[in-house]
Every structure is written in structure tokens, then in C-alpha cells.
Write a protein that holds these residues in place. Sequence first.
Motif, PDB file in Angstrom:
ATOM      1  N   PRO A  32      -2.548   8.693   3.015  1.00 28.94           N
ATOM      2  CA  PRO A  32      -1.934   9.253   1.792  1.00 28.94           C
ATOM      3  C   PRO A  32      -2.852  10.254   1.096  1.00 28.94           C
ATOM      4  O   PRO A  32      -4.025   9.955   0.844  1.00 28.94           O
ATOM      5  N   ARG A  33      -2.314  11.422   0.793  1.00 27.93           N
ATOM      6  CA  ARG A  33      -3.074  12.419   0.043  1.00 27.93           C
ATOM      7  C   ARG A  33      -3.305  11.902  -1.374  1.00 27.93           C
ATOM      8  O   ARG A  33      -2.387  11.427  -2.022  1.00 27.93           O
ATOM      9  N   PRO A  34      -4.543  11.985  -1.876  1.00 32.28           N
ATOM     10  CA  PRO A  34      -4.822  11.499  -3.232  1.00 32.28           C
ATOM     11  C   PRO A  34      -4.255  12.424  -4.299  1.00 32.28           C
ATOM     12  O   PRO A  34      -3.783  13.530  -4.005  1.00 32.28           O
ATOM     13  N   ARG A  67       2.037  15.859   1.097  1.00 30.18           N
ATOM     14  CA  ARG A  67       2.231  15.740  -0.348  1.00 30.18           C
ATOM     15  C   ARG A  67       1.476  14.529  -0.889  1.00 30.18           C
ATOM     16  O   ARG A  67       1.081  13.633  -0.135  1.00 30.18           O
ATOM     17  N   ILE A  68       1.260  14.515  -2.185  1.00 32.99           N
ATOM     18  CA  ILE A  68       0.594  13.391  -2.846  1.00 32.99           C
ATOM     19  C   ILE A  68       1.486  12.153  -2.744  1.00 32.99           C
ATOM     20  O   ILE A  68       2.684  12.218  -3.005  1.00 32.99           O
ATOM     21  N   LEU A  69       0.881  11.036  -2.352  1.00 32.98           N
ATOM     22  CA  LEU A  69       1.617   9.780  -2.260  1.00 32.98           C
ATOM     23  C   LEU A  69       0.902   8.723  -3.087  1.00 32.98           C
ATOM     24  O   LEU A  69      -0.196   8.282  -2.729  1.00 32.98           O
ATOM     25  N   LEU A  70       1.508   8.322  -4.192  1.00 30.59           N
ATOM     26  CA  LEU A  70       0.970   7.200  -4.945  1.00 30.59           C
ATOM     27  C   LEU A  70       1.206   5.921  -4.156  1.00 30.59           C
ATOM     28  O   LEU A  70       2.012   5.884  -3.225  1.00 30.59           O
ATOM     29  N   GLN A  71       0.503   4.860  -4.533  1.00 33.73           N
ATOM     30  CA  GLN A  71       0.455   3.682  -3.677  1.00 33.73           C
ATOM     31  C   GLN A  71       1.820   3.110  -3.334  1.00 33.73           C
ATOM     32  O   GLN A  71       2.107   2.816  -2.164  1.00 33.73           O
ATOM     33  N   GLY A  72       2.674   2.916  -4.320  1.00 31.07           N
ATOM     34  CA  GLY A  72       3.982   2.340  -4.050  1.00 31.07           C
ATOM     35  C   GLY A  72       4.789   3.164  -3.063  1.00 31.07           C
ATOM     36  O   GLY A  72       5.394   2.632  -2.125  1.00 31.07           O
ATOM     37  N   LYS A  73       4.784   4.486  -3.259  1.00 30.03           N
ATOM     38  CA  LYS A  73       5.497   5.389  -2.354  1.00 30.03           C
ATOM     39  C   LYS A  73       4.858   5.374  -0.975  1.00 30.03           C
ATOM     40  O   LYS A  73       5.565   5.380   0.046  1.00 30.03           O
ATOM     41  N   ALA A  89      -4.995  -0.698   1.066  1.00 30.72           N
ATOM     42  CA  ALA A  89      -4.463  -1.243  -0.187  1.00 30.72           C
ATOM     43  C   ALA A  89      -4.818  -2.712  -0.269  1.00 30.72           C
ATOM     44  O   ALA A  89      -5.114  -3.357   0.747  1.00 30.72           O
ATOM     45  N   MET A  90      -4.782  -3.246  -1.501  1.00 30.25           N
ATOM     46  CA  MET A  90      -5.024  -4.673  -1.664  1.00 30.25           C
ATOM     47  C   MET A  90      -3.892  -5.449  -1.006  1.00 30.25           C
ATOM     48  O   MET A  90      -2.733  -5.090  -1.120  1.00 30.25           O
ATOM     49  N   THR A  91      -4.268  -6.498  -0.331  1.00 29.06           N
ATOM     50  CA  THR A  91      -3.270  -7.275   0.386  1.00 29.06           C
ATOM     51  C   THR A  91      -2.563  -8.281  -0.513  1.00 29.06           C
ATOM     52  O   THR A  91      -3.103  -8.737  -1.520  1.00 29.06           O
TER      53      THR A  91
END
Length: 299
Positions: A32-34, A67-73, A89-91
Motif C-alpha cells: 500500500p502506498r503511504p 494510489r494511496i491506500l489507507l489500512q481499511g481499504k 498490519a496488526m493481527t
Amino acid sequence: MIKQGRSCFVIMLVGLLWSAASYSANWSIYYPRPINENDIRHEYPLALLKLALSKTGVRYSLSPSERILLQGKAIRQLKESREINILWAMTDSQREKDLLPIRIPVYKGLIGWRVFLINQAFSHKFRDINDVADLTSLTALQGAEWPDTKILQSNGFNVLTVPEFPEAYSRLSQRQADYFPRAVSEVLGELNARSMDPSIMLEPSLALHYPAAVYFFVNRSNPIMARLIETGLRRAIEDGSFDNLFVAHHRDALLKVDVNERKVFELVNPLLPKETPVDDEALWFDPQKHAPETVDNIP
């Protein structure tokens, strides 16, 4: 005996074919792009991923999503095998159901050691904190889709959630919450960011701890990539390069945010999957092993 011999031969053949396919392939890996290119939170997990891949000898390219991807997406896109084929990501149990985890904690569990960023105007609120009940009377900030939110809420904390990470700092600046729990591994980088409001400071004496792990995740249909990365991580653990990289990237935090000198409140993590390798000491941050006087002597 003939059937048993054939079974062994088939297992060996499958292993050889997997190995040949893995090491001859040119792996195109997308993460994921930050939010911005200067987001230093990505530096360490990317460095660890590169280290793991280097231990396998495979050819690879490593690129951010377009594109930018926030964690949920990002989690949803990986589950649907779109745009990316790995994330960290946190498990929790749901994420391990939706995605394929590589159960080696990226941050050695340091992500579950939390200190507080606060507005200087509220520093007096933390001077007489003696137990968890004192903290639960205050308001903590967290992301709406972060597992930490559910962990804190399950322990009785009052949590104000925000949809996007930068908004938490905006709320803290505007004194709309009392504190923002941040992992020891990330707090100094964020505090030293140029855009940080100078009124925001690190609370000096308190910490939370709950067992937590950030993993690399891949799509469930991609076990070969998962096995490849796990093999590299295991080799890095065995030769000491994993721990050396961990210390190199977190030296300042381990020196300046010494949890041994803080009042630590232990919390329960009800989201921690039962498969989490909590008994493997080699995988986890140890406050004594990684104490400042020890860390300062590691090359």
C-alpha cells in the motif's frame, strides 16, 4: 512399502517443484502506498521485507500501489486480490480469517507497548495516574478501524475514533481528547515530524502494554509467497540479522522511551488469535534484553 515410498517421493517432488518455481520466478510485490512519500512508518517493515527476500535469493521488484491506500481499504483490496499483494498490519482473528498471515511479528511485539502523546495544556491530568481506572476516566484517540480501538474499549477505556490518521493529531491540537496512545516503535518519528504542532508532547512517565503483533499478510490464495517470506524471515532470525535490523531502526526509541522507567499498565488483548506464537521468545521484544544499556552496545 511401495505405496509409502511413492508417497515420500511425491512429497519430495512437490517440495522440489515449489522450490524451483519460487526461486526462478521474478516476484512483483506491491504494497500500500503511504499517505505521503516521507511517511517514515513504512521504512522499517519495507527494510525487513527486503531483508527476508534477500535471504531467499529470489529475484523481485518491490513497488507501492498506484494510489494511496489507507489500512481499511488496503485490507479489502488485498482480500479481493486487487492493487496489492502484501501488506503489514496488526493481527486479529478477522484479519487472519480474511487474509493469510505470516506469523512472525514484524516489530517483535513492540507495537503493543504504548506511550502517550498529549497536549501540553493537559499534562497535569497525568501526574496522579495510579491505575487503569484513572486512565479510563480520560479520552483516548484511535483510528476507527484499528484493532487497538477494540482492545482499549474492551479494557474499559473511553475512545474517540477518527476515520484518518492525521485527524487524530488535529483533534489532539484542538484539545478534543486527552491523549493519543502510540507504539514505542513509531512515536518519536511522528513527534519529530515537521508538521507536528509544538504543543504536542510525549507524556514522560506512563505506558500501556498488551500482547500484539503486526504481521505481513498476503492473499489466502498465495501460500507460495507467504512461505517464501516466512523462510527468509526465519533465516534472518537464525543468523541474527533480524534483531540487528530491529535495533538499528528503533535504537533512538529504545534509548529515549525506556519502558523500564515507566509505570506500565498491563491490558488484555481479546482479539489476539490463539495461533499467535506468544511462547517463542526469539520473536518478541524483551524490555530487559532490549534495555538502553544493552541496545547501546549493539553495532
